[in-house]
Write an enzyme that holds these catalytic residues in place. Structure first.
Site, short mmCIF file in Angstrom:
data_model
loop_
_atom_site.label_atom_id
_atom_site.label_comp_id
_atom_site.label_asym_id
_atom_site.label_seq_id
_atom_site.Cartn_x
_atom_site.Cartn_y
_atom_site.Cartn_z
N ASP A 146 0.84 -1.20 0.00
CA ASP A 146 0.00 0.00 0.00
C ASP A 146 0.88 1.25 0.00
OD1 ASP A 146 -2.01 1.86 0.25
OD2 ASP A 146 -2.97 0.89 1.97
N HIS B 15 -0.69 4.31 -0.08
CA HIS B 15 -1.54 5.33 0.55
C HIS B 15 -1.54 6.66 -0.21
CE1 HIS B 15 -1.62 2.99 4.51
NE2 HIS B 15 -2.88 3.19 4.18
N GLU C 13 -1.29 -0.84 -4.03
CA GLU C 13 -2.53 -0.11 -3.76
C GLU C 13 -2.30 1.40 -3.69
OE1 GLU C 13 -5.59 0.28 0.04
OE2 GLU C 13 -4.76 -1.68 -0.48
N GLU D 197 -10.28 3.29 -2.52
CA GLU D 197 -10.82 3.55 -1.19
C GLU D 197 -11.29 4.99 -1.03
OE1 GLU D 197 -7.42 4.27 1.97
OE2 GLU D 197 -6.76 2.75 0.52
N ASP E 190 -14.97 1.11 -0.74
CA ASP E 190 -15.16 0.96 0.70
C ASP E 190 -16.66 1.04 0.97
OD1 ASP E 190 -15.53 1.66 3.51
OD2 ASP E 190 -13.36 1.90 3.58
N HIS F 76 -12.16 -2.31 0.38
CA HIS F 76 -11.36 -1.66 1.42
C HIS F 76 -12.13 -1.72 2.72
CE1 HIS F 76 -9.98 2.14 3.50
NE2 HIS F 76 -8.81 1.62 3.17
#
Length: 381
Positions: free
Chosen positions: A183, A185, A209, A235, A257, A284
Site C-alpha cells: 500500500d 496510501h 494499492e 478507497e 469501501d 477496502h
C-alpha cells in the site's frame, strides 16, 4: 413497516455506528464514517432523518436515490459515507424481515468461503519479519503492508533500497505460495511511484494499492502501462462515476469501501461495472465490525471478488477492537485464511447494543495525523 428512529454512536477507536429501528421492532445497523471526520458524518446522517422517518425501510433503492440525488449538492466522502451506513442498516433490516442473509437477497453466493488478508506494520526489515510471521502463524495466506512512510517527492536510492528491503523481508517469510500486497496510501508522486514499483517487481506483489492520490487518477494510465504489477485503487472513490476513469486507465483491482462508497447498493454496482473491464474487486475495510459484515455479504455474491481486507488487531484498534462490539465474535473466526459465510439474517452479526451505548458515552476524537518532510514542507497522507 415504517422507520421510527435513527440513532448514531461514536465508538472507539475511530468509528461511527448507526441504528435504524422500525415499528415492528426490527433493528438494522450500519457503519457510516470518514476516519477523522466521524462527527461531521454524524451530522450528515441526522440530516437525512426527515427523508427516512415514517418511510418503508424495504424501499432501499428508492431511499438511496432520494438521499443521493434528491438535493442539488451531491457526493463527496461525507455525504456518500452517511448514505453508506444508512444503506447498510436498511439491507440489515431487509434481511431480518425476510429471515435471510443479505447475500441471498443479492442473488445468492457464488463462493463457499471468503479469502481474507491482514495488515502488517513495522518500519525495519526485522520488525516486518516478526509481524508477518505472526500473521502466517494465525493462518492468513495474504498480508498487506506499507513499504515506506513519508515518501520524498523524488525517492532517493536509499529510499528505494529501504522499501525493497522491507518487501523482501516479508516475501522471505511468506514464501511463493502466499500473497503480499503493498500500500502506497497515495503518498508518492508519479515519478516516485514508477521508481518504487519497478524496484518492487521482483517480490511479485499481488497488487500495489493507491500509488497516487485520487485526484491524480488521470495519471494512472501511464503508471499501469509502465509495469506488470497489478495496480489497485478505490478507497477514496465514492461512486460508479468516480470509478469509471480509473477502470478505463487500466487498474487491475477496484477497492470500493462499503462505508464510503454508498454502502452495499452502490458498491455492488461498482463491482458489476468493474466486471465489464475484467477488473477484480477487493473491498477496502480497515474499519469496524458492521462495515466488515457488510463487505462479507457483497463478497459472497460478487463473481469478480478477489480478497477482503479486515482490521482485527491493527494498530489503530489498540484498546478497542471489532469483536468488542459483537454478541457472538465467533462469526469472524478465521479458518485457513478464510471466513465462512455468515448464516444469520441481515448482515449476519448481532451488535452488542449495551457495549455500543457505553462506548458512545465516552466517544472519541480520532484525527488523521499531519505529516511533514524533514524541511518542514507538508507531506501527502
Amino acid at each position: 413497516m415504517k422507520i421510527i428512529s435513527l440513532e448514531t454512536f461514536l465508538v472507539a477507536p475511530r468509528w461511527l455506528f448507526c441504528r435504524i429501528e422500525t415499528d415492528t421492532g426490527i433493528v438494522g445497523w450500519g457503519e457510516p464514517v470518514v476516519e477523522g471526520r466521524a462527527a461531521t458524518v454524524r451530522a450528515a446522517v441526522h440530516e437525512f432523518e426527515s427523508l427516512l422517518i415514517g418511510r418503508d425501510p424495504l424501499r432501499i433503492e428508492d431511499l438511496w436515490q432520494v438521499m443521493t440525488k434528491g438535493t442539488f449538492y451531491r457526493g463527496g466522502p461525507v455525504l456518500s459515507s452517511a448514505v453508506a451506513g444508512i444503506d447498510q442498516a436498511l439491507w440489515d433490516i431487509a434481511g431480518k424481515y425476510r429471515n435471510a442473509p443479505v447475500h441471498e437477497l443479492l442473488g445468492g453466493p457464488v463462493r463457499d468461503r471468503i479469502r481474507m488478508y491482514g495488515w502488517v506494520g513495522g518500519d525495519s526489515p526485522s520488525e516486518v519479519t516478526d509481524a508477518v510471521q505472526r500473521q502466517v502463524d494465525a493462518g492468513l495466506t495474504a498480508i498487506k503492508m506499507n513499504v515506506a512512510g513519508q515518501v520524498a517527492p523524488l525517492a532517493s536510492a536509499q529510499d528505494v533500497a529501504d522499501a525493497v528491503a522491507r518487501a523482501e523481508a516479508a516475501r522471505a517469510v511468506l514464501g511463493p505460495d502466499r500473497d503480499l500486497a503493498i500500500d502506497f496510501h497515495g503518498r508518492a508522486t508519479k515519478a516516485t511511484a514508477r521508481r518504487l514499483i519497478q524496484a518492487l517487481e521482483p517480490v511479485v506483489p499481488m497488487f500495489v494499492e493507491e500509488p497516487l492520490v485520487p485526484e491524480h487518477g488521470h495519471l494512472l494510465g501511464d503508471l499501469c502501462r509502465s509495469t506488470a504489477v497489478p495496480i489497485a485503487t478505490g478507497e477514496r472513490l465514492y461512486s460508479r462515476t468516480d470509478f469509471l476513469p480509473v477502470l478505463q486507465a487500466g487498474i487491475a483491482v477496484a477497492q470500493p469501501d462499503l462505508s464510503h462508497a454508498g454502502g452495499i447498493s452502490e458498491s455492488r454496482r461498482i463491482a458489476t461495472l468493474a466486471e465489464t473491464f475484467g477488473v477484480l474487486v477487493a473491498p477496502h475495510c480497515p474499519l469496524g465490525p458492521i462495515a466488515l459484515a457488510a463487505c462479507l455479504q457483497v463478497d459472497l455474491a460478487t463473481p469478480n471478488f478477489l480478497i477482503q481486507e479486515q482490521s482485527l488487531g491493527i494498530h489503530y484498534n489498540v484498546g478497542r477492537d471489532l469483536l468488542d462490539y459483537l454478541v457472538d465474535p465467533d462469526v469472524f473466526t478465521f479458518r485457513d485464511g478464510h471466513l465462512l459465510p455468515p448464516t444469520g439474517p441481515g448482515l449476519g452479526i448481532t451488535v452488542d447494543e449495551d457495549a455500543v451505548r457505553r462506548a458512545d458515552e465516552i466517544g472519541h476524537d480520532w484525527q488523521s495525523p499531519v505529516w511533514r518532510h524533514a524541511d518542514g514542507a507538508y507531506a501527502e497522507w
